[in-house]
Design a protein around this motif. Structure first.
Motif, PDB file in Angstrom:
ATOM      1  N   UNK A  93       0.815  -1.215   0.000  1.00 58.37           N
ATOM      2  CA  UNK A  93       0.000   0.000   0.000  1.00 58.37           C
ATOM      3  C   UNK A  93       0.854   1.274   0.000  1.00 58.37           C
ATOM      4  N   UNK A  94       2.142   1.134   0.325  1.00 61.26           N
ATOM      5  CA  UNK A  94       3.037   2.293   0.343  1.00 61.26           C
ATOM      6  C   UNK A  94       3.678   2.561  -1.018  1.00 61.26           C
ATOM      7  N   UNK A  95       3.623   1.590  -1.915  1.00 67.09           N
ATOM      8  CA  UNK A  95       4.372   1.685  -3.170  1.00 67.09           C
ATOM      9  C   UNK A  95       4.031   2.901  -4.036  1.00 67.09           C
ATOM     10  N   UNK A  96       2.768   3.404  -4.061  1.00 70.10           N
ATOM     11  CA  UNK A  96       2.487   4.603  -4.868  1.00 70.10           C
ATOM     12  C   UNK A  96       3.312   5.817  -4.461  1.00 70.10           C
ATOM     13  N   UNK A  97       3.886   5.792  -3.261  1.00 65.09           N
ATOM     14  CA  UNK A  97       4.714   6.919  -2.815  1.00 65.09           C
ATOM     15  C   UNK A  97       5.862   7.182  -3.778  1.00 65.09           C
ATOM     16  N   UNK A  98       6.368   6.127  -4.411  1.00 67.23           N
ATOM     17  CA  UNK A  98       7.486   6.280  -5.344  1.00 67.23           C
ATOM     18  C   UNK A  98       7.092   7.138  -6.550  1.00 67.23           C
ATOM     19  N   UNK A  99       5.821   7.100  -6.922  1.00 65.35           N
ATOM     20  CA  UNK A  99       5.343   7.893  -8.056  1.00 65.35           C
ATOM     21  C   UNK A  99       5.214   9.370  -7.701  1.00 65.35           C
ATOM     22  N   UNK A 100       4.959   9.648  -6.429  1.00 62.31           N
ATOM     23  CA  UNK A 100       4.781  11.038  -6.005  1.00 62.31           C
ATOM     24  C   UNK A 100       6.109  11.769  -5.821  1.00 62.31           C
ATOM     25  N   UNK A 101       7.189  11.016  -5.549  1.00 65.56           N
ATOM     26  CA  UNK A 101       8.468  11.639  -5.207  1.00 65.56           C
ATOM     27  C   UNK A 101       8.944  12.670  -6.240  1.00 65.56           C
ATOM     28  N   UNK A 102       9.004  12.326  -7.548  1.00 63.37           N
ATOM     29  CA  UNK A 102       9.513  13.333  -8.504  1.00 63.37           C
ATOM     30  C   UNK A 102       8.723  14.626  -8.501  1.00 63.37           C
ATOM     31  N   UNK A 103       7.395  14.540  -8.313  1.00 64.49           N
ATOM     32  CA  UNK A 103       6.560  15.728  -8.351  1.00 64.49           C
ATOM     33  C   UNK A 103       6.728  16.555  -7.073  1.00 64.49           C
ATOM     34  N   UNK A 104       6.851  15.882  -5.925  1.00 64.74           N
ATOM     35  CA  UNK A 104       7.080  16.600  -4.672  1.00 64.74           C
ATOM     36  C   UNK A 104       8.453  17.253  -4.699  1.00 64.74           C
ATOM     37  N   UNK A 105       9.425  16.575  -5.312  1.00 65.68           N
ATOM     38  CA  UNK A 105      10.772  17.156  -5.410  1.00 65.68           C
ATOM     39  C   UNK A 105      10.764  18.447  -6.209  1.00 65.68           C
ATOM     40  N   UNK A 106       9.896  18.527  -7.218  1.00 64.24           N
ATOM     41  CA  UNK A 106       9.805  19.749  -8.025  1.00 64.24           C
ATOM     42  C   UNK A 106       9.397  20.950  -7.156  1.00 64.24           C
ATOM     43  N   UNK A 107       8.583  20.678  -6.137  1.00 69.32           N
ATOM     44  CA  UNK A 107       8.135  21.767  -5.260  1.00 69.32           C
ATOM     45  C   UNK A 107       9.261  22.301  -4.388  1.00 69.32           C
TER      46      UNK A 107
END
Length: 231
Positions: free
Chosen positions: A215-229
């Motif tokens: 259930x935690x695996x989708x976090x990997x998809x969010x990382x690049x976008x959060x890094x942009x912030x």
């Protein structure tokens, strides 16, 4: 095609290692298997802690993990993988390998083999310049790891080879089309996020607690976008 040689090699080593471990486990006493499982769990925790230290911004880790686990829980990824694993168990007539389901072996091995610097950097190198050296090295390491995991977690580790093929293949294809599409900052944070999950896996392997890591695996998809912030 040469861009994917490293991916194919790595997938092959996981297949060979997992099958070797699966067939070897029949000759290993249960008491010894349990001891090996606990030891592997502690080693995995240590590997995860080392990876977490690569993170550069704790807020990226927290935000990505929270968003990821929200999505994963709402989609019930862990439940769906377990359901698929139970169906495979039923078709194979395997039940559970010493208490370990196919889904457990699949999720554990998939994360261990695909979340790390060698996977991400090696796949990008292969996509940009057909430099497969790092993936070849990783493949040899995964041969040993998959053998040990196959002996401990059973046939589920074998099915993780499909995830290795798809995940690494996708990274190579993206790098071929977009070049170095991830910044050093994003790569470090992806490794950090994945390492948090690896620690959770280690806690499960050591018998300390069970966490729904899938259930935690989708976090990997969010990382690049959060890094942009935060870039």
């Amino acid at each position: 095609m040469e861009h994917f040689y490293g991916v194919l090699f790595n997938t092959g080593t996981v297949i060979v290692g997992s099958l070797l471990g699966f067939f070897l486990k029949k000759g290993i006493p249960e008491r010894l298997t349990n001891a090996i499982m606990t030891t592997i769990g502690l080693c995995v925790i240590a590997i995860g802690i080392t990876g977490v230290m690569k993170g550069q911004n704790q807020l990226v880790m927290v935000i990505s993990m929270v968003l990821g686990v929200m999505v994963g829980t709402l989609l019930d990824i862990d439940g769906k993988i377990n359901t698929l694993g139970d169906k495979l168990n039923a078709k194979l007539g395997a039940g559970r390998d010493d208490g370990h389901s196919i889904s457990e072996g699949f999720v554990t091995a998939s994360l261990l083999f695909c979340v790390g610097a060698m996977t991400i950097v090696g796949s990008i190198n292969a996509g940009i310049s057909a430099d497969n050296e790092m993936l070849y090295t990783k493949g040899l390491l995964d041969l040993v790891s998959s053998t040990m995991l196959g002996a401990s977690l059973g046939i589920g580790v074998f099915f993780s080879s499909a995830f290795v093929l798809v995940f690494q293949g996708a990274l190579v294809a993206l790098a071929m089309g977009l070049g170095s599409f991830l910044s050093d900052f994003a790569i470090a944070e992806i490794i950090c996020e994945g390492s948090v999950m690896i620690i959770a896996i280690g806690l499960g392997l050591a018998g300390i607690t069970k966490i729904k890591v899938a259930d935690m695996m989708p976090a990997l998809l969010f990382v690049p976008f959060v890094c942009m912030l935060f870039a």
